[in-house]
Design a protein around this motif. Structure first.
Motif, PDB file in Angstrom:
ATOM      1  N   ALA A  48       7.745  10.282 -11.189  1.00  0.00           N
ATOM      2  CA  ALA A  48       9.024   9.701 -11.594  1.00  0.00           C
ATOM      3  C   ALA A  48       9.753  10.516 -12.654  1.00  0.00           C
ATOM      4  CB  ALA A  48       8.795   8.275 -12.105  1.00  0.00           C
ATOM      5  N   PHE A  49       9.011  11.211 -13.539  1.00  0.00           N
ATOM      6  CA  PHE A  49       9.656  11.824 -14.703  1.00  0.00           C
ATOM      7  C   PHE A  49       9.518  13.346 -14.793  1.00  0.00           C
ATOM      8  CE2 PHE A  49       8.522   7.477 -16.076  1.00  0.00           C
ATOM      9  CZ  PHE A  49       9.788   6.996 -16.390  1.00  0.00           C
ATOM     10  N   SER A  50       8.704  13.966 -13.966  1.00  0.00           N
ATOM     11  CA  SER A  50       8.448  15.403 -14.126  1.00  0.00           C
ATOM     12  C   SER A  50       9.690  16.254 -13.915  1.00  0.00           C
ATOM     13  CB  SER A  50       7.346  15.855 -13.155  1.00  0.00           C
ATOM     14  OG  SER A  50       7.730  15.587 -11.800  1.00  0.00           O
ATOM     15  N   ALA A  51      10.691  15.747 -13.229  1.00  0.00           N
ATOM     16  CA  ALA A  51      11.893  16.542 -12.979  1.00  0.00           C
ATOM     17  C   ALA A  51      12.717  16.739 -14.245  1.00  0.00           C
ATOM     18  CB  ALA A  51      12.749  15.879 -11.898  1.00  0.00           C
ATOM     19  N   THR A  52      12.730  15.763 -15.113  1.00  0.00           N
ATOM     20  CA  THR A  52      13.581  15.827 -16.315  1.00  0.00           C
ATOM     21  C   THR A  52      12.791  15.853 -17.627  1.00  0.00           C
ATOM     22  OG1 THR A  52      13.770  13.416 -16.208  1.00  0.00           O
ATOM     23  CG2 THR A  52      15.546  14.713 -15.221  1.00  0.00           C
ATOM     24  N   ALA A 105      12.138  15.594 -23.380  1.00  0.00           N
ATOM     25  CA  ALA A 105      13.252  15.889 -22.478  1.00  0.00           C
ATOM     26  C   ALA A 105      13.459  17.393 -22.355  1.00  0.00           C
ATOM     27  CB  ALA A 105      14.523  15.215 -22.983  1.00  0.00           C
ATOM     28  N   LYS A 106      13.647  17.854 -21.152  1.00  0.00           N
ATOM     29  CA  LYS A 106      13.872  19.289 -20.929  1.00  0.00           C
ATOM     30  C   LYS A 106      15.219  19.730 -21.465  1.00  0.00           C
ATOM     31  CE  LYS A 106      10.868  19.611 -16.860  1.00  0.00           C
ATOM     32  NZ  LYS A 106      10.768  19.957 -15.419  1.00  0.00           N
ATOM     33  N   SER A 107      16.171  18.840 -21.457  1.00  0.00           N
ATOM     34  CA  SER A 107      17.492  19.159 -21.992  1.00  0.00           C
ATOM     35  C   SER A 107      18.191  17.866 -22.382  1.00  0.00           C
ATOM     36  CB  SER A 107      18.335  19.920 -20.960  1.00  0.00           C
ATOM     37  OG  SER A 107      18.555  19.125 -19.806  1.00  0.00           O
ATOM     38  N   GLY A 108      18.987  17.959 -23.439  1.00  0.00           N
ATOM     39  CA  GLY A 108      19.760  16.805 -23.864  1.00  0.00           C
ATOM     40  C   GLY A 108      18.919  15.745 -24.549  1.00  0.00           C
ATOM     41  N   LYS A 109      19.560  14.631 -24.826  1.00  0.00           N
ATOM     42  CA  LYS A 109      18.909  13.510 -25.501  1.00  0.00           C
ATOM     43  C   LYS A 109      18.337  12.556 -24.465  1.00  0.00           C
ATOM     44  CE  LYS A 109      19.812   9.967 -29.007  1.00  0.00           C
ATOM     45  NZ  LYS A 109      18.734  10.430 -29.881  1.00  0.00           N
ATOM     46  N   PRO A 110      17.116  12.098 -24.633  1.00  0.00           N
ATOM     47  CA  PRO A 110      16.519  11.188 -23.650  1.00  0.00           C
ATOM     48  C   PRO A 110      17.214   9.836 -23.641  1.00  0.00           C
ATOM     49  CG  PRO A 110      15.122  11.369 -25.580  1.00  0.00           C
ATOM     50  CD  PRO A 110      16.206  12.394 -25.750  1.00  0.00           C
ATOM     51  N   GLU A 111      17.305   9.237 -22.487  1.00  0.00           N
ATOM     52  CA  GLU A 111      17.903   7.917 -22.339  1.00  0.00           C
ATOM     53  C   GLU A 111      16.776   6.882 -22.288  1.00  0.00           C
ATOM     54  OE1 GLU A 111      20.400   7.898 -18.954  1.00  0.00           O
ATOM     55  OE2 GLU A 111      21.703   9.514 -19.667  1.00  0.00           O
TER      56      GLU A 111
END
Length: 315
Positions: free
Chosen positions: A115-119, A58-64
């Protein structure tokens, strides 16, 4: 200057007595391994199953995890295995082998990036096709079998028949218990696991050879000493070396588990378990087996050897 002694001189542990506990424990563990192998099976990694493995952070925060799993399942490649690992917001996704060859596998990666590269940052991407995974299974299995056969042949020629039987049983025991570790923990079984098993076989061989070399030496020196006392003496006389070797190896492996990263964490965990098992096996499995074999008949005695009884051996 006095040297450091982890095990004091003159130690006389009654090792052979513990067979009343070690044998039932190992037998029950082996039955559990057989049951789990037939019912649950190994958690084969992508090396053997084929498919696509993607590790992200995750780029920031905790992954969901729930959100990631729902998005991954909605990509149209079947149900994905999604789990969090490490402590830095890392996620692994596994997609089953897709019909359509290499192009279909690459499409999984393309869709996942969209789908996921943004976050998420993509840390690792592995794609294994059906042909490659099949070849890896065959090569890995053949490598383990040949290595075990080679070790058994070495033990057979290295020792007299009675000692060789004990060493072979100890080595096979260590392999079974190590496979049980994979089955109980469901740790991923891949090519790295094959390397760990082969390393454990070598470590087991080393531990057994050290103890049995001393056993053979004592058999030639003390011709009238009772076998239980002689086996206890052989283990106790090598206990200091065993303690130093095992302790230093365990400390190095603990460091690898804690600071080595996810790439070698599985290997280090298996090795850590294997070192404990091999030490336990050499003392409480392989050595007591000699009680049930005529070890004196198989060991040649040098002419003119003095018969001496170790002072305090029975104390």
């Amino acid at each position: 200057m006095r040297l450091l002694r982890i095990v004091p001189d003159g130690t006389r542990f009654k090792i052979v007595r513990f067979r009343r506990f070690s044998y039932p424990f190992s037998a029950a563990y082996s039955l559990l391994v057989l049951f789990l192998f037939l019912t649950v099976g190994l958690n084969f990694g992508i090396d053997f199953r084929g498919g696509t493995l993607i590790e992200m952070q995750a780029k920031s925060g905790k992954p969901e995890i729930a959100s990631v799993r729902a998005t991954a399942n909605g990509l149209g490649f079947g149900e994905a295995e999604v789990q969090e690992f490490g402590s830095g917001g890392e996620i692994s996704m596994r997609f089953a082998l897709q019909p359509g060859g290499e192009v279909a596998q690459q499409q999984v990666v393309v869709k996942a990036r969209e789908a996921f590269s943004a976050t998420y940052d993509f840390r690792r991407v592995e794609t294994v096709g059906p042909r490659v995974s099949g070849e890896l299974v065959q090569a890995g299995t053949l490598g383990v079998v040949l290595a075990i056969i080679g070790v058994l042949i070495y033990l057979w020629f290295r020792f007299e028949m009675q000692l060789a039987i004990g060493a072979i049983l100890g080595t096979l025991h260590d392999i079974v218990l190590t496979m049980g570790f994979f089955l109980i923990t469901q740790l991923e079984f891949n090519l790295t696991s094959i390397a760990a098993i082969l390393t454990i076989v070598g470590y087991s061989l080393n531990e057994t050879v050290v103890v049995f070399d001393r056993t053979r030496e004592l058999l030639r020196r003390y011709k009238t000493m009772p076998i239980p006392d002689l086996l206890d003496l052989s283990v106790n006389s090598t206990l200091s070396r065993t303690a130093i070797t095992s302790t230093t190896t365990v400390l190095a492996l603990i460091a690898l588990v804690l600071f080595g990263g996810t790439a070698i964490e599985g290997f280090a965990l298996v090795m850590l378990f294997g070192v404990v098992v091999c030490t336990y096996s050499a003392m409480f499995i392989s050595t007591p087996v000699l009680l049930y074999l005529d070890v004196r008949a198989g060991v040649s005695r040098p002419e003119g050897a003095e018969e001496k009884v170790a002072a305090g051996a029975k104390s």
